[in-house]
Structure formats: structure tokens, C-alpha cells
Design an enzyme around this catalytic site. Structure first.
Site, PDB file in Angstrom:
ATOM      1  CG  HIS A 140      29.761  24.088  -4.517  1.00 58.17           C
ATOM      2  ND1 HIS A 140      29.703  22.881  -3.872  1.00 58.17           N
ATOM      3  CD2 HIS A 140      29.515  25.017  -3.547  1.00 58.17           C
ATOM      4  CE1 HIS A 140      29.450  23.046  -2.591  1.00 58.17           C
ATOM      5  NE2 HIS A 140      29.333  24.350  -2.367  1.00 58.17           N
ATOM      6  NE  ARG A 170      27.920  20.765   1.847  1.00 60.10           N
ATOM      7  CZ  ARG A 170      28.486  21.971   1.885  1.00 60.10           C
ATOM      8  NH1 ARG A 170      28.089  22.895   1.029  1.00 60.10           N
ATOM      9  NH2 ARG A 170      29.428  22.240   2.771  1.00 60.10           N
ATOM     10  CD  GLU A 222      29.239  20.101  -5.562  1.00 62.48           C
ATOM     11  OE1 GLU A 222      30.275  20.456  -4.947  1.00 62.48           O
ATOM     12  OE2 GLU A 222      28.142  20.670  -5.435  1.00 62.48           O
TER      13      GLU A 222
END
Length: 321
Positions: A278, A231, A260
Site C-alpha cells: 500500500h 482498495r 491489511e
């Protein structure tokens, strides 16, 4: 009457087809006035399907008094307050296992791409630099290098297994030592000082917030490489940019970011950094398996009261299929 559920975030056509066959689906993206919708429908909602990024906001969970299950599309679930789930008897599930291989594959890919300067060398050819100026500068091998893994759960263990093919010397840092052949470090900074590559694959949340800080990056050093497939919150992103700019950290391969879909623009021009959006689990095969498990957890719960993959915090609440 079909049980009613709230869908937070998107879903594939395959998932929607299965959901609609069993549930009356309300899509949060189509609700313009949540308070008005909640006054008419909230008491009927017994299930939520969401994802690891969107989770379930506290105000949404509080508005659903009869919620029984939250099914999360993703292995990470730090955007879901499991403390509230346990207190209210709500079972939360996620999708572990089915994405291990592809997330591990991307971690190895980022190692190789950063070490072998894949982006730079691709541009070397496309720009005509090869023809004009000759061979690109030499790169670095990952063979027999020392790799430290932050988090040795299912995915971390799969990364370690794949890196054995390259003869890598594997070590790891977790809260408790595991019964594995790899070297255990009880201190992350010490491990970082002893390895060439540090791979983050630990859950997000308060316990790991900015765990990879300035001191850890300094310990990894000017020849070290940070790979993050965990993360964005696990890394102190401002310190990461500074460490790379100042040469205190050598290289980075990053699939996740703190805010993000925004990544620090300072990283964009760095040749020693490889960035992906991601996408660690983003293959057709893995995303289909994740979607299937997300829906199967919901269907199993309403058909026979069992779930397939509860999050650890809710395991005592759940009957396992």
C-alpha cells in the site's frame, strides 16, 4: 484557548508541529481508557484528524457531540461515515489532487513489473541463475496493449494520460460516461473481456465491494493482468487467489489488500504476481503534500470557516477556500 482536536493514527513531525501551534492535540494512541477520556474531554473536541485506513469509528464519532470537521490524510475516505457527517453538519475533507502523479506512477510500475517479470528476473541474477543457466525466459511488452481502467477520476485520468506514452488503447468503466476520448463500457465484465490489463482505481465502500469478482477475472482471462491501486475491498480476494492458482487469470500487480497489513500467503510464491505494501502515494514529496493539505484544511476551517478540499458528500456543507 486553542481549539481541541483528536488525532487518530500517526502524523509526521511536520504535521504535528503545525497542529500543535494551532490546536490542543489529543492523540488517540496515547488514550488508554477512551470512555474515561471522553467523559472529561469529548465535549471540547471540535476537530478530528485521521487517515483513510483508520477513519473514524462510529463509537468515536458518536462520543464527540461538538465535532465540526474531520480532516482525512488520504484521498480515500470510506472509513468515515459521510452519511452521519451530513446529518450532523460535520464537514469531512480529504487530500485529492496532490497524490495523483505518484499513485499513477505506481500503477504503471506494477504494469511494467508484472509484464517484464521484474521480481523473477531480479532473482535470476541474484541467485546466479543467469551465469549457470543463461538468459531468463522472454517477457511481455505493454506497448500498444489494451488497458481498461475501473474508475476514471483524477487518478484514473492521470494513469490514462501516462499510458498514452506507451501507445496503449484506453477504455474505462464508471457509473456515468465522461467527455473523454477513451472508449466507455457500461459493463465491467464486457470491458474485462476486451482488454489485456484491468486497472482498479475506484473508491472503496459498499458500492464497489468485490466489484472485481470471479466473472470479471474469468473475462480478463489467462493472459490478462489485474492491477489494483484502489482498495483491497474492490477485489474478491479469495477468488483472485483461486483464479491465479488455476490459471484463469494470468498476472496481477497488487498494492492493496482486503485485510491489511496481511496479504494472502498463497500469493507470496507466485512469480506472476508483484506485491507492494500500500505504497502508491508513499513518496517523500507526495506524503508531505498530503500532510500539509490535511493540516491546512483544519486551520482554514478554524481561521475563516472555509476548507480547501471537502469530500463530495460534504461539499454543500462547506465554504470552499
Amino acid at each position: 484557548m486553542k481549539p481541541e482536536m483528536l488525532l487518530i493514527g500517526g502524523a509526521t513531525e511536520r504535521m504535528l508541529s503545525k497542529m500543535n501551534a494551532v490546536f490542543q492535540v489529543h492523540m488517540l494512541s496515547e488514550i488508554e481508557d477512551f470512555d474515561a477520556w471522553a467523559s472529561a474531554h469529548a465535549e471540547k473536541i471540535t476537530a478530528v484528524a485521521t487517515n483513510g485506513h483508520d477513519g473514524v469509528k462510529p463509537e468515536i464519532m458518536a462520543a464527540l457531540p461538538n465535532l465540526k470537521i474531520i480532516s482525512c490524510y488520504g484521498v480515500g475516505y470510506d472509513a468515515i461515515d459521510t452519511g452521519v457527517c451530513v446529518a450532523r453538519g460535520i464537514i469531512a475533507t480529504h487530500t485529492p489532487g496532490v497524490l495523483n502523479a505518484d499513485v499513477a506512477n505506481l500503477a504503471v510500475l506494477l504494469m511494467l513489473a508484472s509484464s517484464r517479470c521484474l521480481i523473477r528476473d531480479d532473482l535470476w541474477v541474484r541467485s546466479g541463475n543467469w551465469a549457470k543457466n543463461g538468459n531468463a525466459p522472454l517477457t511481455r511488452s505493454i506497448e500498444n496493449k489494451k488497458v481498461g481502467i475501473l474508475g476514471l477520476g483524477r487518478i484514473g485520468a492521470e494513469i490514462a494520460r501516462k499510458l498514452e506514452v506507451f501507445g496503449c488503447d484506453i477504455s474505462y468503466h464508471t457509473r456515468t460516461q465522461k467527455e473523454v476520448a477513451y472508449t466507455y463500457y457500461d459493463d465491467l465484465e464486457t470491458m474485462a473481456s476486451d482488454v489485456d490489463y484491468l486497472i482498479a482505481i475506484t473508491p472503496g465502500g459498499p458500492a464497489t465491494h468485490k466489484l472485481i469478482n470471479r466473472e470479471v477475472m474469468n473475462a480478463l482471462g489467462s493472459e490478462g493482468t489485474l492491477i489494483n491501486v484502489a482498495r483491497g475491498s474492490v477485489v474478491d480476494e479469495q477468488e483472485l487467489v483461486l483464479a491465479l492458482q488455476e490459471g484463469r487469470l494470468g498476472f496481477a500487480g497488487l498494492d492493496v489488500f482486503e485485510h491489511e497489513p496481511n496479504a494472502p500467503e498463497a500469493l507470496f510464491e507466485m512469480e506472476n504476481v508483484v506485491l507492494t505494501p500500500h505504497t502508491a502515494s508513499a513518496t517523500i514529496e507526495t506524503r508531505q503534500a498530503m500532510g500539509d493539505l490535511t493540516v491546512e484544511n483544519l486551520i482554514s476551517f478554524f481561521e475563516n470557516g472555509t476548507v480547501i478540499s471537502p469530500v463530495p458528500e460534504c461539499a454543500d456543507l462547506a465554504s470552499i477556500a
